[in-house]
Write a protein that holds these residues in place. Structure first.
Motif, short mmCIF file in Angstrom:
data_model
loop_
_atom_site.label_atom_id
_atom_site.label_comp_id
_atom_site.label_asym_id
_atom_site.label_seq_id
_atom_site.Cartn_x
_atom_site.Cartn_y
_atom_site.Cartn_z
N UNK A 93 0.84 -1.19 0.00
CA UNK A 93 0.00 0.00 0.00
C UNK A 93 0.88 1.25 0.00
N UNK A 94 0.57 2.21 -0.85
CA UNK A 94 1.25 3.50 -0.84
C UNK A 94 0.43 4.48 -0.03
N UNK A 95 1.08 5.21 0.85
CA UNK A 95 0.41 6.16 1.74
C UNK A 95 1.03 7.53 1.56
N UNK A 96 0.19 8.52 1.32
CA UNK A 96 0.69 9.89 1.18
C UNK A 96 0.92 10.50 2.56
N UNK A 97 2.08 11.12 2.74
CA UNK A 97 2.39 11.83 3.98
C UNK A 97 2.92 13.21 3.65
N UNK A 98 3.05 14.05 4.65
CA UNK A 98 3.59 15.39 4.44
C UNK A 98 5.07 15.37 4.07
N UNK A 99 5.71 14.21 4.24
CA UNK A 99 7.12 14.06 3.85
C UNK A 99 7.26 13.37 2.50
N UNK A 100 6.12 13.08 1.85
CA UNK A 100 6.14 12.38 0.57
C UNK A 100 5.48 11.02 0.69
N UNK A 101 5.34 10.31 -0.44
CA UNK A 101 4.70 8.99 -0.42
C UNK A 101 5.54 7.98 0.36
N UNK A 102 4.89 7.25 1.23
CA UNK A 102 5.52 6.15 1.96
C UNK A 102 4.89 4.84 1.50
N UNK A 103 5.42 3.73 1.96
CA UNK A 103 4.92 2.43 1.50
C UNK A 103 4.82 1.48 2.69
N UNK A 104 3.71 0.73 2.72
CA UNK A 104 3.50 -0.28 3.75
C UNK A 104 3.30 -1.64 3.07
N UNK A 105 4.10 -2.61 3.46
CA UNK A 105 3.94 -3.98 2.98
C UNK A 105 3.32 -4.78 4.11
N UNK A 106 2.08 -5.22 3.88
CA UNK A 106 1.31 -5.92 4.91
C UNK A 106 1.53 -7.42 4.81
N UNK A 107 1.67 -8.06 5.96
CA UNK A 107 1.76 -9.52 6.04
C UNK A 107 0.66 -9.99 7.00
N UNK A 108 -0.40 -10.55 6.41
CA UNK A 108 -1.54 -11.01 7.19
C UNK A 108 -1.70 -12.52 7.03
N UNK A 109 -2.47 -13.12 7.95
CA UNK A 109 -2.82 -14.53 7.78
C UNK A 109 -3.62 -14.69 6.49
N UNK A 110 -3.33 -15.73 5.75
CA UNK A 110 -3.97 -15.94 4.45
C UNK A 110 -5.43 -16.30 4.61
N UNK A 111 -6.29 -15.64 3.86
CA UNK A 111 -7.72 -15.95 3.88
C UNK A 111 -8.01 -17.15 2.99
#
Length: 229
Positions: free
Chosen positions: A8-26
């Motif tokens: 997921x890309x997230x916009x912040x006041x310092x510029x775009x950041x990125x989050x890589x999520x690791x969840x239990x598989x559905x």
């Protein structure tokens, strides 16, 4: 349990950041829906961890946590600060790192679960500095840089001691940024990774190998998060 990795890309006041999520598989099929529901119910925490000033989320400890913890009810979010997403080689000033982390927080809290703020090295400092302000459930400090190498008088202990929430430090026994015995007394917990350096690498001559060192990290973090109310 297998895990699913989403980015997921997230916009912040310092510029775009990125989050890589690791969840239990559905479960993907109807007959596995009940099993999937039970797996989702197991998720009780989000552990959000960011990288240091000299590397990214490919760090061995971050990857080990992302591989291990989702099977134990902990969603792991690997956070890339805006400067890394932009391809820069040098981290900005601490205040700018804090701005990026604050901007990411709503995305980290969106699942509606308590969020453990974490990071390695510079990322650990960010987590400590902002924990109380953002309402973090706890702080995980991996390779906390207690002081610059060879400069113990330049202590950053006030950041660690000021986190204001339950805190776990995971520190290499040979970390030049602060060995476990150098840390001051405080209300935090500390897990030592024998023979580990700042990146938790262990020398070939050590009586523990790299896999064993990583197992110390994942076991220590899992025990600690399991104890959080």
């Amino acid at each position: 349990m297998e895990t699913v990795e989403t980015v997921e890309t997230v916009e912040t006041d310092a510029g775009p950041a990125r989050v890589t999520w690791h969840r239990a598989k559905k479960a993907e099929r109807a007959e596995r829906a009940e099993k999937a529901e039970k797996a989702e119910k197991k998720a009780r925490l989000v552990l959000a961890v960011s990288h240091g000033a000299g590397g990214g989320i490919e760090a061995r400890d971050l990857r080990a946590l992302a591989a291990e913890l989702p099977a134990h009810g902990v969603t792991v979010a690997l956070v890339e600060q805006p400067w890394r997403v932009a391809g820069k080689k040098l981290a900005p000033a601490p205040k700018t790192l804090d701005v990026g982390w604050r901007g990411l927080w709503p995305a980290l809290a969106r699942p509606g679960l308590p969020v453990v703020a974490g990071g390695r090295s510079a990322g650990a400092r960010v987590a400590c500095r902002t924990a109380a302000e953002l309402g973090a459930h706890a702080v995980l400090a991996l390779s906390f840089p207690l002081h610059p190498p060879g400069r113990p008088e330049k202590s950053r202990a006030d950041e660690l001691l000021g986190a204001g929430v339950p805190t776990l430090v995971v520190q290499g026994g040979n970390d030049p940024f602060g060995r476990p015995e150098e840390f001051p007394q405080g209300s935090y917990e500390l897990v030592e990774v024998p023979y580990g350096d700042h990146g938790f690498a262990v020398p070939k001559r050590a009586p523990v190998d790299q896999d064993q060192a990583l197992a110390v990290i994942t076991a220590g973090v899992l025990t600690w998060v399991s104890s959080l109310g």
